[in-house]
Scaffold this active site. Structure first.
Site, PDB file in Angstrom:
ATOM      1  N   ALA A  96       0.813  -1.216   0.000  1.00  0.00           N
ATOM      2  CA  ALA A  96       0.000   0.000   0.000  1.00  0.00           C
ATOM      3  C   ALA A  96       0.847   1.266   0.000  1.00  0.00           C
ATOM      4  O   ALA A  96       0.334   2.368   0.154  1.00  0.00           O
ATOM      5  CB  ALA A  96      -0.930  -0.001   1.208  1.00  0.00           C
ATOM      6  N   GLY A  97       2.152   1.115  -0.143  1.00  0.00           N
ATOM      7  CA  GLY A  97       3.022   2.297  -0.209  1.00  0.00           C
ATOM      8  C   GLY A  97       3.332   2.892   1.150  1.00  0.00           C
ATOM      9  O   GLY A  97       3.812   4.020   1.246  1.00  0.00           O
ATOM     10  N   SER A 101       7.150  -3.560   4.299  1.00  0.00           N
ATOM     11  CA  SER A 101       8.262  -4.523   4.299  1.00  0.00           C
ATOM     12  C   SER A 101       9.445  -3.958   5.082  1.00  0.00           C
ATOM     13  O   SER A 101      10.112  -4.684   5.834  1.00  0.00           O
ATOM     14  CB  SER A 101       8.665  -4.921   2.877  1.00  0.00           C
ATOM     15  N   ALA A 102       9.697  -2.657   4.934  1.00  0.00           N
ATOM     16  CA  ALA A 102      10.808  -2.042   5.675  1.00  0.00           C
ATOM     17  C   ALA A 102      10.517  -2.050   7.176  1.00  0.00           C
ATOM     18  O   ALA A 102      11.408  -2.334   7.986  1.00  0.00           O
ATOM     19  CB  ALA A 102      11.025  -0.612   5.192  1.00  0.00           C
ATOM     20  N   ALA A 103       9.265  -1.772   7.542  1.00  0.00           N
ATOM     21  CA  ALA A 103       8.898  -1.768   8.970  1.00  0.00           C
ATOM     22  C   ALA A 103       9.098  -3.161   9.562  1.00  0.00           C
ATOM     23  O   ALA A 103       9.597  -3.318  10.682  1.00  0.00           O
ATOM     24  CB  ALA A 103       7.439  -1.320   9.130  1.00  0.00           C
ATOM     25  N   ASP A 144      12.571   3.979   2.699  1.00  0.00           N
ATOM     26  CA  ASP A 144      11.616   3.271   3.557  1.00  0.00           C
ATOM     27  C   ASP A 144      12.282   2.757   4.835  1.00  0.00           C
ATOM     28  O   ASP A 144      11.777   2.978   5.945  1.00  0.00           O
ATOM     29  CB  ASP A 144      10.976   2.089   2.806  1.00  0.00           C
TER      30      ASP A 144
HETATM   31  C1  MEV Z   1       8.579   3.236  -2.113  1.00  0.00           C
HETATM   32  O1  MEV Z   1       8.025   3.497  -0.836  1.00  0.00           O
HETATM   33  C2  MEV Z   1       9.260   4.462  -2.635  1.00  0.00           C
HETATM   34  C3  MEV Z   1       9.883   4.350  -4.011  1.00  0.00           C
HETATM   35  O2  MEV Z   1      10.445   5.636  -4.297  1.00  0.00           O
HETATM   36  C4  MEV Z   1      10.939   3.283  -4.081  1.00  0.00           C
HETATM   37  C5  MEV Z   1      12.192   3.623  -3.298  1.00  0.00           C
HETATM   38  O3  MEV Z   1      12.449   4.798  -2.988  1.00  0.00           O
HETATM   39  O4  MEV Z   1      12.940   2.687  -3.013  1.00  0.00           O
HETATM   40  C6  MEV Z   1       8.849   4.058  -5.083  1.00  0.00           C
END
Ligand code: MEV
Length: 306
Positions: A96-97, A101-103, A144
């Site tokens: 969902a942006g 995954s990073a969290a 992220d």
């Molecule tokens: C993803 O949250 C953000 C992007 O810019 C990818 C990245 O920065 O690695 C799409």
């Protein structure tokens, strides 16, 4: 116990992969991981607070992505013991942006760090999570995992590092999520192809993003919310041109603006997922959230800068 926080990108997503600066803010939603000693054999997991009793040593379609992160981290940290139990509580929607995954990677790195008394620094946690991000996203910028580790509002530039932005006071925003998910890896590849086909145009757009970020940093520091909203709208147009926006996200931006938001844009990789709306006044936040609810899967009223 380890925690990793989600984020919204306020300015510069996608372009950040190509070296321009970006601004992102952490949100309250998070992923928490607890590690406990387990007297049996194998790493078991209790997923999302429900007892699934999944043996993470064995392949399982639902948890393969988590296993990938886990084994990468165990390998990096040279942890040989495999007799522990993991509890995962995830508040962040996947794809969902919002940096789920990073969290997850940050939460797991922190939990392993505490459980095995590794005394890793914040920097090492962030680096480990970056390695995990590479497994999922190929060539992530690192924004992220940086936000998931350090929180706050951060101006991020690949290779150059981070700069914190302090607000005069927290700002209300609305986040709306649609059903369709975005695949970060595929969308980043799409933008690379766009760049290759439109080299000059892409360079001009990168210059525009640099200007947007510079002005946004000042607007955030000076609490100039009209300017901030305007810049968000311009950023959305750039994301539309490079082809990562969708009709649904654009419709939500329109609804937010019609109901009084000062600015609205997609956040994260695009292709689905979330949009954000700038709604400083509480009554406007309420009104925008209500209007967005009709067309979204989930609406979150929150603040940045807390
Ligand atoms: C993803 O949250 C953000 C992007 O810019 C990818 C990245 O920065 O690695 C799409």
């Amino acid at each position: 116990m380890g925690t990793g926080y989600g984020k919204v990108i306020l300015f510069g997503e996608q372009f950040v992969v190509h070296g321009t600066p970006a601004i992102a803010a952490s949100v309250e939603k998070k992923t928490e991981i607890k590690i406990k000693k387990f007297e049996g054999k194998g790493i078991f997991s209790d997923y999302e607070g429900r007892w699934h009793n999944i043996n993470l040593m064995k392949s399982h379609p639902k948890t393969n992505w988590f296993r990938k992160i886990l084994f990468l981290l165990l390998n990096e940290l040279q942890i040989k013991e495999k007799n522990f139990f993991i509890e995962i509580k995830n508040e962040l929607p996947v794809g969902a942006g919002m940096g789920s995954s990073a969290a997850m990677s940050v939460a797991l790195s922190r939990a392993l760090n505490t459980f095995f008394k590794l005394e890793l620094s914040e920097e090492q946690i962030c680096e480990l999570a970056y390695k995990a991000e590479q497994v999922f996203h190929g060539t992530p910028s690192g924004i992220d995992n940086t936000l998931a580790t350090y929180r706050g509002i951060i101006l991020f530039e690949k290779e150059k590092g981070i700069k914190r932005i302090e607000l005069q006071k927290p700002i209300n925003i609305v986040i709306a999520r649609i059903k369709r998910k975005g695949n970060t890896k595929k969308l980043v590849e799409h933008v690379k192809r766009f760049k290759e086909k439109n080299l000059d145009e892409f360079e001009r757009m990168k210059e525009k993003v640099c200007e947007l970020v510079r002005r946004a940093e000042k607007a955030l520091q000076e609490n100039d919310l009209q300017e901030l909203g305007f810049l968000m709208n311009v950023n959305q147009k750039l994301l539309e041109i490079i082809g990562v926006s969708t009709k649904e996200l654009e419709e939500l931006c329109e609804i937010a603006l019609k109901n009084g938001a000062l600015g609205a844009k997609l956040t994260g990789a695009g292709g689905g997922g979330c949009m954000i709306a700038l709604t400083p006044e509480e009554d406007v936040q309420e009104k925008v959230a209500k209007a967005l609810k009709k067309k979204s899967l989930e609406v979150i009223k929150t603040k940045i800068g807390i």
